[in-house]
Write a protein that holds these residues in place. Sequence first.
Motif, mmCIF file in Angstrom:
data_model
loop_
_atom_site.group_PDB
_atom_site.id
_atom_site.type_symbol
_atom_site.label_atom_id
_atom_site.label_comp_id
_atom_site.label_asym_id
_atom_site.label_seq_id
_atom_site.Cartn_x
_atom_site.Cartn_y
_atom_site.Cartn_z
ATOM 1 N N ASP A 157 -4.519 -1.439 0.888
ATOM 2 C CA ASP A 157 -3.388 -0.671 0.382
ATOM 3 C C ASP A 157 -2.074 -1.410 0.574
ATOM 4 O OD1 ASP A 157 -4.641 1.660 -0.694
ATOM 5 O OD2 ASP A 157 -5.082 2.301 1.338
ATOM 6 N N GLY A 158 -1.984 -2.231 1.629
ATOM 7 C CA GLY A 158 -0.793 -3.049 1.792
ATOM 8 C C GLY A 158 -0.629 -4.045 0.657
ATOM 9 N N ARG A 159 -1.730 -4.674 0.246
ATOM 10 C CA ARG A 159 -1.675 -5.606 -0.884
ATOM 11 C C ARG A 159 -1.279 -4.894 -2.174
ATOM 12 N NH1 ARG A 159 -7.261 -8.194 -1.254
ATOM 13 N NH2 ARG A 159 -7.876 -6.783 0.405
ATOM 14 N N LEU A 160 -1.842 -3.717 -2.382
ATOM 15 C CA LEU A 160 -1.495 -2.957 -3.581
ATOM 16 C C LEU A 160 -0.012 -2.598 -3.589
ATOM 17 C CD1 LEU A 160 -4.610 -0.604 -3.773
ATOM 18 C CD2 LEU A 160 -4.012 -2.386 -5.433
ATOM 19 N N ALA A 161 0.511 -2.200 -2.423
ATOM 20 C CA ALA A 161 1.924 -1.831 -2.333
ATOM 21 C C ALA A 161 2.811 -3.031 -2.653
ATOM 22 C CB ALA A 161 2.234 -1.283 -0.939
#
Length: 224
Positions: A157-161
């Motif tokens: 989710d950090g990468r997506l953000a």
Amino acid sequence: MTGSTRITCVGLEPAVARLVDDAARQALGALALEPLLPALEICADDLAGSEDAWLRLRRGTAGEPPGLSIYCHPDVFGPLRPATGTVYPPRAVWESPGPGRDEQPLTAAAFSRARADAFLHHHLLWGHDVLGGGLRSFDVPGLLAEAFAACWAVTVDGRLARRELPGYTLTERRGRFSRLFSTGGVLMPGHWEAFQGLWEGLSERPREVVAVARRLPRLHGRGT
């Protein structure tokens, strides 16, 4: 080739299946996953917990192309239910559901595109990690599997953000992380530093995430 992945939705009302198909198609394109994934199957069933999912990768053979199956509860495509979304630990798959709200099929009127986008981008990026060879099961010690999965979810989710793509928010992912690891004891500031490092991509390779999982409190009833 646009639209090259064959998408199959199982266990959903036809109108909902069409909406999920469209959301999945958009997510595949955003993640550049279609060239790697000829077939995607989304199987909605009464799995435990509306936030859980199982992924099964089918390796390509001479007679069958590679494919990814995502097994989930239909509620992942509906609005967030605080009563189910904040309970930990969730009911295990093999446990019978207790008395509760009547299980009604998810309808197109109740479909949440935002929740579907977050779910599909999260799990398809995870699938991309596996398909691309960046994440391999033998990279993770068996006793750390659950802790590693929770940590890896933060990195996803950090990468997506950072790419400004849909995913679970920092607040939501932090809440899930807290509910899991608090079963092993009181979370200290160092644990939140670890979480932030995972979210920001400071620990992103499997061996780095394994090292983070080792430093976190042992999960209640597990031998990590």
